[in-house]
Each structure stands twice: as structure tokens, then as C-alpha cells.
Design an enzyme around this catalytic site. Structure first.
Site, PDB file in Angstrom:
ATOM      1  N   ARG A 177      31.656  70.229  18.009  1.00  0.00           N
ATOM      2  CA  ARG A 177      31.485  68.802  17.721  1.00  0.00           C
ATOM      3  C   ARG A 177      31.892  67.983  18.923  1.00  0.00           C
ATOM      4  O   ARG A 177      32.913  68.274  19.566  1.00  0.00           O
ATOM      5  CB  ARG A 177      32.370  68.374  16.552  1.00  0.00           C
ATOM      6  CG  ARG A 177      31.914  68.913  15.225  1.00  0.00           C
ATOM      7  CD  ARG A 177      32.700  68.315  14.092  1.00  0.00           C
ATOM      8  NE  ARG A 177      34.129  68.429  14.306  1.00  0.00           N
ATOM      9  CZ  ARG A 177      35.016  67.556  13.893  1.00  0.00           C
ATOM     10  NH1 ARG A 177      34.639  66.468  13.258  1.00  0.00           N
ATOM     11  NH2 ARG A 177      36.301  67.748  14.105  1.00  0.00           N
ATOM     12  N   ASP A 210      43.440  72.746  16.876  1.00  0.00           N
ATOM     13  CA  ASP A 210      42.951  71.906  15.768  1.00  0.00           C
ATOM     14  C   ASP A 210      44.048  71.559  14.751  1.00  0.00           C
ATOM     15  O   ASP A 210      44.035  70.479  14.154  1.00  0.00           O
ATOM     16  CB  ASP A 210      41.731  72.541  15.061  1.00  0.00           C
ATOM     17  CG  ASP A 210      41.937  73.990  14.664  1.00  0.00           C
ATOM     18  OD1 ASP A 210      43.003  74.556  14.945  1.00  0.00           O
ATOM     19  OD2 ASP A 210      41.001  74.571  14.063  1.00  0.00           O
ATOM     20  N   SER A 236      40.299  75.736  19.457  1.00  0.00           N
ATOM     21  CA  SER A 236      41.056  76.282  18.324  1.00  0.00           C
ATOM     22  C   SER A 236      41.201  77.793  18.367  1.00  0.00           C
ATOM     23  O   SER A 236      40.679  78.529  17.524  1.00  0.00           O
ATOM     24  CB  SER A 236      40.395  75.845  17.031  1.00  0.00           C
ATOM     25  OG  SER A 236      40.244  74.462  17.078  1.00  0.00           O
TER      26      SER A 236
HETATM   27  C1  BGC Z   1      42.937  80.326  15.786  1.00  0.00           C
HETATM   28  C2  BGC Z   1      43.790  79.088  15.704  1.00  0.00           C
HETATM   29  C3  BGC Z   1      43.086  78.004  14.914  1.00  0.00           C
HETATM   30  C4  BGC Z   1      42.605  78.542  13.567  1.00  0.00           C
HETATM   31  C5  BGC Z   1      41.850  77.498  12.766  1.00  0.00           C
HETATM   32  C6  BGC Z   1      42.450  80.737  14.404  1.00  0.00           C
HETATM   33  O1  BGC Z   1      41.559  81.804  14.510  1.00  0.00           O
HETATM   34  O2  BGC Z   1      43.654  81.387  16.369  1.00  0.00           O
HETATM   35  O3  BGC Z   1      44.089  78.605  16.997  1.00  0.00           O
HETATM   36  O4  BGC Z   1      43.958  76.925  14.730  1.00  0.00           O
HETATM   37  O5  BGC Z   1      41.772  79.655  13.765  1.00  0.00           O
HETATM   38  O6  BGC Z   1      40.729  77.048  13.429  1.00  0.00           O
END
Ligand code: BGC
Length: 480
Positions: free
Chosen positions: A101, A219, A166
Site C-alpha cells: 500500500r 506494522d 513488516s
Molecule cells: C513479521 C512481523 C509483522 C507480522 C504482522 C510477521 O511475519 O515477522 O514483523 O509485524 O508478521 O505483519
């Protein structure tokens, strides 16, 4: 365009419509026993929920003390707070969910935010190809977003961008870090151990985009910041979507491994809790979880995430159904070509099946017969499918509750008015996920927690949060 304040919204979704197992007219004793065994295996009892919570708290403490622990407990370098009066325009880029996004965020003061966003689909081949190709694609998306929204710059002004990436990244400053590992089906070559911001900034520079990556943010951290903009008592930001994870506000003296500046009292910690219990000491892993893990691109990692997150729940359910079929205990032992393929049983189907309240389970039939091409299903078949789905969905919510209660207990915030902002498709759309989590918290803390802790949907928090983080970063570097 969306006008905020980004208040926690009341979730409008159907509730789970649970089956009464005693009412199923099983075709054989063997079939009945197989379902009862599944109930045993997938139920997180109140005792187990509390054991997991205790184990989780220990893992948090280990992660706060030292680097390289199972739950990484990563300091986010976000120390400042916002009070809603800030004004300015920022770009945000969110990479790590199902879609990429790009968001333009206008902070208008008095807690008001206006956002425009465009989603782009990341092709599966880019997720597992060369990292440079992935980042070039991201730069193309940002470029076309600037065109599409007629965002022009005068002179040599640059846009400040908050980058929500993320994945587990060990941050070394507000806009620097190194990728620890990929998750959620991403496995682009040449990135582990490298700085995602450098990859992104290089890709922007190759296209001569007037954009500077001002902040790198997980995130969960973005969700916490965005939720706190309107709910100052926010203690946690959580993602329950394609993946799962949480961030919370920690007192700096409790972060034993922190060697940076100590002129603030608290810092947001990105827990990376999807990695919990890689030692397999407390999680009730079934043979279906083990199979899914072995076949994933990150085998042996993110075991907790694989029991909770939207990316995986459908595939666990598919594994259970195929096993029942192989034992001739479901669909007369016949499989459809669709169900025979990995990842075809989507978690979104589980939401529909959970909410199916018709006496003949007609929405469940639609999914099985129209979408998954089974020629005939009996009522008992559909009841068994619904039961399997309920077990897996409820287990995910109760495991999430064990993680949330560990944080609430660690911080003591369950005893006072506190808010938790949660974003992600699973939390938003899965029937009764929110109430199952709250029921789990009540098992740990008693009824008081219902009055004190509010759990709200922090929709799109990660985009807005990244922009808020970019603002904090520029404020911070300007020494304000
Ligand atoms: C990642 C995190 C992220 C989460 C939600 C996980 O697979 O390691 O960094 O916050 O997914 O998106």
C-alpha cells in the site's frame, strides 16, 4: 479518501454460530472418535492458556535482556509521543501484508487525519526472486502513486516517507536496520542481514523519485502509534492478519540490552512474537501444524505465527480435512482436485463457514460444492467441516489471548484503563475472534479486565502510523 479520526471502530461482522457436537448424527463410531480426537488436540484449555502466557512472559524477559533470543523484543527507536495537534503531509509505504500500500497522509491538527491510498498486488515470483527486483517494483508503485494523485513537488523539496516493513528487522536507528529473516511466504534473495531502507532508497534514487525514507517502522509499532493518536491510553498495537505480532510500550530501564540514549522514559518494543516457542516447549503443535511448517518456505521458524495467522489457518484446516478423507471418514473418501492442492482452502472460507447458521449449512455447502468442486456433500460432512474450522479458529484466538495477557501482566496495564489497537484481516473479519480473545483474558485476570482493557480495531493503523513515525523522526532529528 478517508477522513479520520482513526477511532477504534465497532466491528460489524457475524458471530460464530457454534455446532453442538452431540447433535451430529455420525455415520460410524470411528468417525465420531476421529472428531473427538480433533477436539482434544485443538482445544486450548484454560490451564494451557495460562501455561503459554507464563512461558511467553519468560521469553519476553529473555528478549529484553539479550539480543538473539526467541522473541526478539526489538527496540523501535520510537520514543516520542504525538498529541494530535501536529500538521503536515507525509507518504507512507506498507510492505509485508497481502498487498503493498502507498498512502499519502495529511495531518490536519486536532486529531484529524486525511488519507489517500492505493493498493498494489505483489506477484508471488517477486516475493521469492531477487531483492533488487522487488524493490524496483515497489519504487514503480510509489512513482505511479505520485502520478495518479497528481502529487507534484516544487524545487528540490523531498517527500518524507515512513516505511512500514513488516518483517523482523533489528533496528539500529529510526531509519536503519538489518533484516533478521523473511516471514509470510517472502524469501527474496540477498536481503537477510541487509538494510531494507538502503534497498528502498537506492530503488527510489534509480527512478529519480523525490522521496526520502525518514522512518522504518514495523506494522505493529505503526498500529500502536496510530491508535494512540486518538486513544492516549494505548498500551499495545497488534497485527492479526496475514501474519501476527505485537508491539507495546516498555520502560527503558527494563530493556536490559538497550545501550542507546536514556533521555526518554519509555520506548515502543516490536516483540516479533510470531517466533515464540521455536523450542516447542509449550505450544500444542499437532501433526497438521508440523506438516505445514515443514512445507513452508521458513521451516522451523514462526511456529506461533503459523498457528494463529490468516496466511496459515486455511491450510491447517485443509490438512485436517485431507487426513479425514484419506481415512475414509469424510466425503466418502473422495477428494476434489481443488482441495488436493496446497493453499486452496482460504481462511476467508473459514469465516463464512463459522458464521453459517442455516440448518442445512448451505453457505458451507456453497464453498464445498461450488468453489471446491465436491460433487456431493452430506449434512454430516458439512458439520464435520464446520467443527474442524471452529477448532482451528478458536485455537488461534485463544493463543492470541495468551500473548496479549502476557503483555498485560508484564506491564500491569490490565489493572488500569488501557486500550489495545488491533489491525489485520483476521481480527477484522473472522467471526468472534475479538470476543474469544476477551474471554481468554477473563480466564487469566477475571472479570475486571473487561472493564479496564478495551480492544479496538485500528484499521489502516500501519499506514498512518508510518507517517506519524516519519513526523516523529523529522521532529527528533530537528532536535525539537
Ligand atoms: C513479521 C512481523 C509483522 C507480522 C504482522 C510477521 O511475519 O515477522 O514483523 O509485524 O508478521 O505483519
Amino acid at each position: 479518501m478517508s477522513q479520520t479520526p482513526i477511532a477504534s471502530k465497532t466491528i460489524k461482522k457475524p458471530s460464530r454460530c457454534p455446532l453442538n457436537l452431540n447433535k451430529i448424527e455420525f455415520e460410524s463410531e470411528k468417525q465420531k472418535r476421529a472428531v473427538e480426537d480433533l477436539v482434544q488436540e485443538f482445544t486450548v484449555t484454560p490451564k494451557l492458556l495460562i501455561d503459554i502466557k507464563n512461558n511467553f512472559k519468560e521469553a519476553m524477559n529473555k528478549g529484553l535482556a539479550k539480543d538473539g533470543q526467541t522473541i526478539a523484543m526489538i527496540p523501535s527507536y520510537v520514543v516520542g509521543r504525538l498529541d494530535g495537534t501536529e500538521v503536515g503531509s507525509y507518504l507512507a509505504l506498507d510492505v509485508g501484508g497481502t498487498n503493498l500500500r502507498v498512502v499519502s497522509v495529511h495531518l490536519e491538527g486536532s486529531g484529524h487525519i486525511t488519507t489517500h491510498q492505493t493498493k498494489y498486488k505483489i506477484d508471488e515470483s517477486l516475493k521469492v526472486g531477487e531483492a533488487k527486483a522487488l524493490f524496483d517494483f515497489i519504487a514503480v508503485c510509489v512513482d505511479s502513486f505520485l502520478d495518479e494523485h497528481s502529487i507534484r513537488v516544487r524545487g528540490d523539496t523531498e517527500f518524507e516517507l515512513g516505511f512500514t516493513f513488516s518483517f523482523p528487522v533489528l533496528q539500529t536507528s529510526i531509519n536503519r536496520g538489518t533484516l533478521i529473516s523473511w516471514t509470510k511466504g517472502f524469501n527474496a534473495a540477498g536481503m537477510v542481514g541487509k538494510d531494507p531502507v538502503a534497498f528502498l532508497q537506492d530503488a527510489f534514487n534509480r527512478r529519480h523519485l523525490p522521496v526520502r525514507v525518514a522512518a522504518l517502522v514495523n506494522d505493529t509499532v505503526g498500529t500502536l502509534l496510530a491508535h494512540a493518536y486518538n486513544h492516549p491510553d494505548t498500551v499495545m498495537g497488534v497485527i492479526l492478519g496475514t501474519g501476527c505480532n505485537g508491539a507495546y510500550v516498555e520502560e527503558i530501564p527494563k530493556i536490559g540490552k538497550w545501550t542507546g540514549e536514556r533521555n526518554a522514559e519509555t520506548m515502543i518494543i516490536n516483540m516479533e512474537f510470531g517466533a515464540f516457542d521455536k523450542e516447542r516447549s509449550v505450544l500444542p503443535l499437532t501433526m497438521f501444524d508440523n506438516r505445514l511448517d515443514r512445507l513452508s518456505v521458513n521451516a522451523g521458524k514462526q511456529l506461533f505465527e503459523k498457528m494463529i495467522a490468516g496466511m496459515y489457518l486455511g491450510e491447517i484446516a485443509r490438512g485436517v480435512l485431507v487426513n479425514l478423507i484419506d481415512r475414509r471418514l469424510l466425503f466418502g473418501g473422495q477428494i476434489s482436485p481443488e482441495l488436493n492442492q496446497m493453499w486452496t482452502f482460504e481462511t476467508a472460507y473459514m469465516s463464512t463457514i463459522e458464521a453459517d447458521s442455516t440448518p442445512t449449512l448451505s453457505s458451507t455447502r456453497d464453498i464445498l460444492e461450488s468453489t471446491l468442486s465436491f460433487t456431493h456433500t452430506s449434512l454430516v460432512d458439512r458439520q464435520i467441516v464446520k467443527c474442524v474450522v471452529e477448532l482451528i479458529g478458536k485455537r488461534a484466538a485463544r493463543l492470541s489471548a495468551s500473548a496479549l495477557s502476557a503483555v498485560l501482566e508484564h506491564t500491569g496495564s490490565w489493572k488500569q484503563k488501557s486500550s489495545i489497537g488491533i489491525d489485520g484481516s483476521l481480527f477484522e473479519h473472522y467471526p468472534s475472534f475479538d470476543s474469544d480473545i476477551m474471554d481468554g483474558l477473563v480466564e487469566v485476570f477475571g472479570d475486571e479486565v473487561r472493564k479496564n482493557v478495551s480492544i479496538g480495531l485500528a484499521q489502516d493503523g500501519s499506514g498512518v502510523g508510518a507517517a506519524l513515525c516519519a513526523l516523529l523522526a523529522t521532529k527528533y532529528s530537528a532536535g525539537k
